[in-house]
Structure formats: C-alpha cells, structure tokens
Design an enzyme around this catalytic site. Structure first.
Site, PDB file in Angstrom:
ATOM      1  CB  CYS A 185      -0.974  -0.020   1.170  1.00  0.00           C
ATOM      2  SG  CYS A 185      -0.198  -0.094   2.795  1.00  0.00           S
ATOM      3  NE  ARG A 198      -3.690   2.627   2.733  1.00  0.00           N
ATOM      4  CZ  ARG A 198      -3.695   3.547   1.760  1.00  0.00           C
ATOM      5  NH1 ARG A 198      -4.841   3.873   1.177  1.00  0.00           N
ATOM      6  NH2 ARG A 198      -2.584   4.125   1.371  1.00  0.00           N
TER       7      ARG A 198
END
Lengths: 299, 150
Positions: free
Chosen positions: A247, A252
């Site tokens: 990410c 994430r």
C-alpha cells in the site's frame, strides 16, 4: 496455547479461525490469565481517550519502528517491548485498533516477524467494541514485567523487500490502495508542501484490490464466500501460489495480508512494507500509470 | 544566523507547560487540548466546503481563518474541524487555536515553523506525526497572508 480459542460459529468459516476472536468472546475472557490485550491505533492518543479495560498500548511509530535503521525493532528491542507490556512467549495476545484494524493487523504482522506463537485479532476492532457499548476505561494498566526471550526477527516468510518485488513483477502482486492512488491521479495543489511520494502510480503488473473491499460496514471482515468472490473468482488468484501485497507504508496491506493468509488460507503471502513510499521515490524502479496493471519492463 | 523571533506570549506559555512535564503527562496535556478544541461556529459547521483540508495530517482535519483589518496589523481568527476519533490531530489544532487566536497576522506569520518541535512531543507522538502540525501552521500562515494582504 494457554487461552482457549473462540468457538463462535461465525469464525469457523475461515481457513484459520484461531486467528480471530469476537467482541463477545473478549468481553467474557478479559482478565483471563495468560491473555494480554493490545491496542494499536493510527492515532497515538486514541488509547488515552479510553480503551478496553486492561489493554496495553503499542504504537507503530514509537514502539515497533527503529528510526535509525528505518526498520522494525530487532530481537532485543522486541523482547524489551514485550517484557514491559507484560507479555511472555506463551501469552495469548489479542490485538485491536482503529480504522478497521489497519494498525492492529500491522502490529500482528510485526509480532509474527518474531514468530510469537499465539496472536489473534479482535474482529471489528475498536469500533465494534464501542458500537456495542462495551466497557472502556482511561485507567492505564501497570502490567507486571514479563520475561520475553530474544528471538531473531525472521522477515523472509512474510515480508518482501523491494529487490524481491522487482523480481516478482508479473506475479500475484496486489495494490490495496484507493483507486486514485493506484492510477496516479493525485489531488495535491501547487505551492503546497508535498508529503509522501514524488511519483504517482503503481508497481507494474500489480492488480488493484483496495483493502476496504475485504471489510464489512461495521469494520469486521467480510464472510469467506464474499472474500473468495473477490480474490479467487474476480481476480483469479491461486491460493497455493505466492502473493505480495503493498500500500503506502504497509499498514493497509497488513489488513489484506491477514485476509489472504488467515481468512482464505493462502500459503505464501508477503507484505511489502516499503510500499509506495519507497517504490514511488526510488531511483531506477519502474512504475505504471493509469487503470491498467501495465507490463513488466524488459530487464 | 539571526536571533530567533520570540514566541507570542500565549504560545510560549503552552511550550513551557509541555516542557515542564514528563513524557506520559505530555500526552495527557495534549489530550486536554484535544478535548478543549472549540466547536465550529454555525456559519462553518453548516458549510464545511469553506474549510481547507490538511493532507499532511494522517487524520482528517479542516481549517479556516478570518482576518479583521488588513496587513500585518489585522487580527487573526482560526477555526478547526477534526473528528473525535482523531484526538492527536485535534490536540494539535487545540494548541494552535489557543496559541494563535486573536494575535495579529504579523505575529502569526513570525511564529517560527519549528515551534512544533519545541513542545517536546516528538518522543511521545513521533516526528512524523508532528509534521501534520507543521502542515497546519503552514496553511494558517498562507491563508492569513492572502486574506490580509500581508
């Protein structure tokens, strides 16, 4: 394992139900000997506004990173962190946090770099606990110091470095950022300080599967069938072949890493924590712009 | 090297308060600033599009300034909006609100950009997060300079 597993039927659909607990289970098991609850948030002050009773705080910036090497803490650092958090090697850890458990999944991933045997995620995280009106407190626990062995960090099984990603182009590479970050369309304005990266776009050949597609509205994980529809049917991923997720800075993608590794049972999933912050700025690394994954450049 | 510009009295007091505390208590003080951040007046609460986002912060924060008068002598007013789930960002905003509200535009423009580092928060908040506060200060200064023609 010192603390029994959560037998909730809702968890049994997943490949590794032992990696999750429900809010109801945690509420019943708070205070159980051998269980330590860890809160890990994006916001460093959120814990101080109120947390699950007895939970200790572990912050990704302050506790898990080594600012000098720009790397994770080493075995000594991790042992010291665990020790002062009252965690020993046979402790069952349940991690929860804000933002649909981004940082909790990230902390769990770091704990697994050190091979901590039993670490689980609270499904739904902080938001689910609060939404159910479960107890929160501002009282900071004072855990008794524990002995934690110095275990060498083992990156290879679950962490990818940029050189490895470069060799992996064309493989099951997944970009979990927002569509706008993936295409390289940026929203910064002239004369504004630019944090982050010099180039917009994605790693060539990476498929765009935003992390949030794996999360339900309440912050819990989607059911296994829904997850399979995304990653297996739609993306055509092979659970027995390696995957690398990335990410912006690796938080994430920890969420997606958890989904693929433990909910869908993919065998070989690595998180590229250098992510776009490293790749987008790096000299001599190719990028792709736009909605298509792009081709791996000839080397 | 010129001598550093002295901080406005209200801001200097905040710096002293933080410096007088140990690490964990600094976090508590930041929490108090977070809880004390004034709510937006209705004219902005009903028109969030008038506020400027601060993307340097990890969490959503929006700010807007107003000036009374023109030039460096104009009076500066600051308004912030950040959700309760972002207490660190709210805390930064609360410090800026208390330290800068009602000063002249010139006084705000003269606040050194590194004031955020004088609070002693780096070790309890992390330098990266403090960049969000520096980003807010930079945007406040630019808005005020534009609006006051200073």
């Amino acid at each position: 394992m010192s603390v029994p597993l959560d037998p909730a039927p809702s968890l049994q659909q997943y490949a590794h139900p032992e990696k999750l607990v429900t809010t109801a289970w945690l509420a019943e098991n708070l205070g159980t000997e051998g269980l330590v609850v860890v809160e890990s948030d994006e916001d460093v002050l959120l814990y101080e506004t109120g947390h699950i009773p007895g939970a200790v705080k572990i912050d990704w910036h302050l506790d898990l990173n080594d600012p000098v090497t720009r790397d994770y803490v080493d075995g000594e650092g991790f042992a010291a962190l665990m020790g002062r958090s009252g965690i020993s090697r046979d402790t069952t850890i349940v991690v929860y946090g804000d933002k649909s458990n981004w940082w909790a999944a990230y902390a769990l991933w770091v704990f697994e770099l050190f091979g901590h045997p039993d670490v689980r995620l609270l499904d739904g995280g902080r938001a689910a606990w609060q939404a159910e009106g479960r107890p929160m407190t501002k009282d900071a626990p004072e855990p008794a110091a524990a002995e934690y062995p110095v275990v060498p960090r083992e990156d290879a099984p679950i962490r990818a470095y940029r050189e490895q990603v470069l060799d992996f182009l064309g493989g099951q590479l997944v970009d979990v950022r927002s569509p706008q970050e993936y295409t390289g369309e940026r929203t910064h304005m002239p004369d504004y300080p630019q944090e982050g990266t010099v180039r917009g776009g994605h790693i060539p050949t990476a498929r765009s599967v935003p992390w949030a597609r794996a999360a339900a509205e309440d912050g819990r994980f989607k059911g296994r069938e829904e997850l399979e529809a995304i990653y297996l049917a739609e993306q055509g991923f092979d659970a027995s072949a390696p995957v690398i997720a990335y990410c912006r800075i690796g938080e994430r993608s920890s969420h997606t890493w958890f989904v693929l590794r433990y909910l869908l049972g993919f065998e070989d999933v690595r998180n590229y924590d250098g992510s776009w912050t490293e790749w987008g700025n790096a000299v001599r690394l190719p990028i792709a712009i736009g909605e298509e994954p792009g081709e791996a450049p000839a080397r | 090297m010129s001598a550093p510009t002295p901080l406005p009295a209200a801001f200097a007091e905040i710096v002293d308060d933080f410096q007088a505390l140990g690490g964990r208590d600094r976090l508590q003080l930041l929490l108090e600033f977070s809880e004390g951040l004034p709510a937006l007046p209705a004219r902005y609460a009903e028109h969030p599009e008038l506020l400027e986002p601060v993307p340097e912060c990890q969490s959503p924060i929006f700010l807007v300034t107003e000036v009374e008068g023109t030039g460096r002598e104009a009076t500066a007013h600051l308004f912030f909006s950040a959700p309760p789930e972002a207490p660190t960002t709210r805390g930064f905003a609360g410090i800026l609100a208390e330290g800068l509200e009602g000063l002249t535009v010139g006084e705000v423009l003269d606040v050194p950009a590194d004031v955020t580092e004088q609070l002693g928060l780096a070790e309890v908040v992390s330098p990266l997060r403090l960049r969000g506060m520096a980003g807010m200060l930079g945007r406040i200064k630019r808005q005020l300079a534009e609006r006051a023609g200073a």
